[in-house]
Scaffold this motif. Structure first.
Motif, PDB file in Angstrom:
ATOM      1  N   ILE A   1       0.836  -1.205   0.000  1.00 55.13           N
ATOM      2  CA  ILE A   1       0.000   0.000   0.000  1.00 55.13           C
ATOM      3  C   ILE A   1       0.869   1.253   0.000  1.00 55.13           C
ATOM      4  O   ILE A   1       0.610   2.195  -0.767  1.00 55.13           O
ATOM      5  CB  ILE A   1      -0.976  -0.016   1.196  1.00 55.13           C
ATOM      6  CG1 ILE A   1      -2.040  -1.097   0.993  1.00 55.13           C
ATOM      7  CG2 ILE A   1      -1.618   1.351   1.403  1.00 55.13           C
ATOM      8  CD1 ILE A   1      -2.828  -1.445   2.237  1.00 55.13           C
ATOM      9  N   LEU A   2       1.894   1.281   0.838  1.00 56.38           N
ATOM     10  CA  LEU A   2       2.772   2.460   0.894  1.00 56.38           C
ATOM     11  C   LEU A   2       3.475   2.697  -0.444  1.00 56.38           C
ATOM     12  O   LEU A   2       3.570   3.835  -0.914  1.00 56.38           O
ATOM     13  CB  LEU A   2       3.785   2.316   2.025  1.00 56.38           C
ATOM     14  CG  LEU A   2       3.224   2.425   3.438  1.00 56.38           C
ATOM     15  CD1 LEU A   2       4.310   2.110   4.468  1.00 56.38           C
ATOM     16  CD2 LEU A   2       2.614   3.798   3.682  1.00 56.38           C
TER      17      LEU A   2
ATOM     18  N   CYS B   1      -7.849   2.185  -6.666  1.00 55.93           N
ATOM     19  CA  CYS B   1      -7.647   0.738  -6.494  1.00 55.93           C
ATOM     20  C   CYS B   1      -6.907   0.430  -5.198  1.00 55.93           C
ATOM     21  O   CYS B   1      -7.235  -0.537  -4.498  1.00 55.93           O
ATOM     22  CB  CYS B   1      -6.878   0.167  -7.679  1.00 55.93           C
ATOM     23  SG  CYS B   1      -7.783   0.217  -9.240  1.00 55.93           S
ATOM     24  N   THR B   2      -5.915   1.249  -4.869  1.00 56.39           N
ATOM     25  CA  THR B   2      -5.153   1.048  -3.626  1.00 56.39           C
ATOM     26  C   THR B   2      -6.043   1.280  -2.408  1.00 56.39           C
ATOM     27  O   THR B   2      -5.957   0.533  -1.425  1.00 56.39           O
ATOM     28  CB  THR B   2      -3.925   1.969  -3.596  1.00 56.39           C
ATOM     29  OG1 THR B   2      -3.121   1.702  -4.755  1.00 56.39           O
ATOM     30  CG2 THR B   2      -3.089   1.748  -2.352  1.00 56.39           C
ATOM     31  N   ALA B   3      -6.884   2.296  -2.457  1.00 57.49           N
ATOM     32  CA  ALA B   3      -7.807   2.547  -1.347  1.00 57.49           C
ATOM     33  C   ALA B   3      -8.755   1.368  -1.167  1.00 57.49           C
ATOM     34  O   ALA B   3      -9.025   0.952  -0.030  1.00 57.49           O
ATOM     35  CB  ALA B   3      -8.595   3.834  -1.597  1.00 57.49           C
ATOM     36  N   LEU B   4      -9.258   0.817  -2.267  1.00 60.67           N
ATOM     37  CA  LEU B   4     -10.133  -0.354  -2.170  1.00 60.67           C
ATOM     38  C   LEU B   4      -9.398  -1.535  -1.548  1.00 60.67           C
ATOM     39  O   LEU B   4      -9.957  -2.270  -0.728  1.00 60.67           O
ATOM     40  CB  LEU B   4     -10.673  -0.733  -3.552  1.00 60.67           C
ATOM     41  CG  LEU B   4     -11.709   0.217  -4.147  1.00 60.67           C
ATOM     42  CD1 LEU B   4     -11.986  -0.143  -5.605  1.00 60.67           C
ATOM     43  CD2 LEU B   4     -12.992   0.196  -3.333  1.00 60.67           C
TER      44      LEU B   4
ATOM     45  N   VAL C   1     -10.564  -7.547  -1.527  1.00 54.34           N
ATOM     46  CA  VAL C   1     -10.478  -8.499  -2.639  1.00 54.34           C
ATOM     47  C   VAL C   1     -10.744  -7.795  -3.967  1.00 54.34           C
ATOM     48  O   VAL C   1     -10.020  -8.011  -4.951  1.00 54.34           O
ATOM     49  CB  VAL C   1     -11.437  -9.694  -2.426  1.00 54.34           C
ATOM     50  CG1 VAL C   1     -11.467 -10.597  -3.649  1.00 54.34           C
ATOM     51  CG2 VAL C   1     -11.022 -10.493  -1.194  1.00 54.34           C
ATOM     52  N   LEU C   2     -11.742  -6.930  -4.012  1.00 58.71           N
ATOM     53  CA  LEU C   2     -12.005  -6.150  -5.223  1.00 58.71           C
ATOM     54  C   LEU C   2     -10.783  -5.301  -5.567  1.00 58.71           C
ATOM     55  O   LEU C   2     -10.356  -5.247  -6.727  1.00 58.71           O
ATOM     56  CB  LEU C   2     -13.234  -5.252  -5.040  1.00 58.71           C
ATOM     57  CG  LEU C   2     -13.526  -4.276  -6.182  1.00 58.71           C
ATOM     58  CD1 LEU C   2     -13.783  -5.024  -7.490  1.00 58.71           C
ATOM     59  CD2 LEU C   2     -14.693  -3.370  -5.814  1.00 58.71           C
ATOM     60  N   GLY C   3     -10.203  -4.644  -4.569  1.00 63.21           N
ATOM     61  CA  GLY C   3      -8.997  -3.848  -4.800  1.00 63.21           C
ATOM     62  C   GLY C   3      -7.856  -4.690  -5.329  1.00 63.21           C
ATOM     63  O   GLY C   3      -7.126  -4.271  -6.234  1.00 63.21           O
ATOM     64  N   ALA C   4      -7.691  -5.898  -4.794  1.00 62.87           N
ATOM     65  CA  ALA C   4      -6.624  -6.795  -5.255  1.00 62.87           C
ATOM     66  C   ALA C   4      -6.842  -7.206  -6.715  1.00 62.87           C
ATOM     67  O   ALA C   4      -5.895  -7.245  -7.500  1.00 62.87           O
ATOM     68  CB  ALA C   4      -6.545  -8.027  -4.358  1.00 62.87           C
TER      69      ALA C   4
END
Length: 134
Positions: A25-26, A66-69, A77-80
Motif C-alpha cells: 500500500i505504501l 484501487c489502492t484505497a479499495l 479483494v475487489l482492490g486486489a
C-alpha cells in the motif's frame, strides 16, 4: 495442533499479512502521489515507455482508487483484483518496449505476489477459498 497454538499461528499470519499489505500500500500510494504531482521523473519515464504525458494523472487516480479499495478490509479483494489488472498493464507495457526482464518487466508480478500474499495471510475467507495443503 492445539486450539491455542492454532490461534497464535493465525495471529502471526494476520500480522505478517498486514505488514506485507502495508508495504504494498505504501509503495502504491507513493507511486500514485508521484503521478498526481506530475513529477519530472514520472513524465520522463512515461515518455520513454511510449505513453502520453496526459495519461499520468488519470493513471494516478486509478491507482489511488484501487489502492484505497485494497486497503479497506470490506473491499480488499475487489482492490486486489483491480490492482492485478493494473499491474498486468505495467508488465505488458514493459514487455512491449523490451525492458529488462527481472528488474522492470516482472516487477509488476513481484508486487502482485506480495499484494495477494499479504491479503491471503490477513484474510481468513481467502485462506478458506484457497486452502494451503501439506
Amino acid at each position: 495442533m492445539t486450539a491455542t497454538a492454532a490461534e497464535t499461528a493465525s495471529k502471526r499470519m494476520r500480522w505478517a499479512g498486514h505488514g506485507l499489505s502495508t508495504l504494498v500500500i505504501l509503495f502504491l500510494l507513493m507511486d500514485a502521489a508521484m503521478k498526481l504531482l506530475r513529477l519530472p521523473v514520472v513524465l520522463d519515464t512515461t515518455a520513454q515507455i511510449g505513453w502520453p504525458a496526459a495519461s499520468v494523472v488519470p493513471l494516478g487516480i486509478i491507482l489511488l482508487i484501487c489502492t484505497a479499495l485494497y486497503a479497506l478490509p470490506r473491499t480488499a479483494v475487489l482492490g486486489a483484483v483491480l490492482l492485478t489488472a493494473y499491474l498486468g498493464g505495467t508488465v505488458a507495457t514493459h514487455a512491449r518496449i523490451g525492458s529488462p526482464l527481472f528488474s522492470h518487466t516482472l516487477f509488476g508480478v513481484y508486487l502482485g505476489i506480495m499484494l495477494w500474499g499479504g491479503l491471503y495471510l490477513r484474510d481468513d475467507r481467502l485462506r478458506g477459498l484457497i486452502p494451503y495443503r501439506r
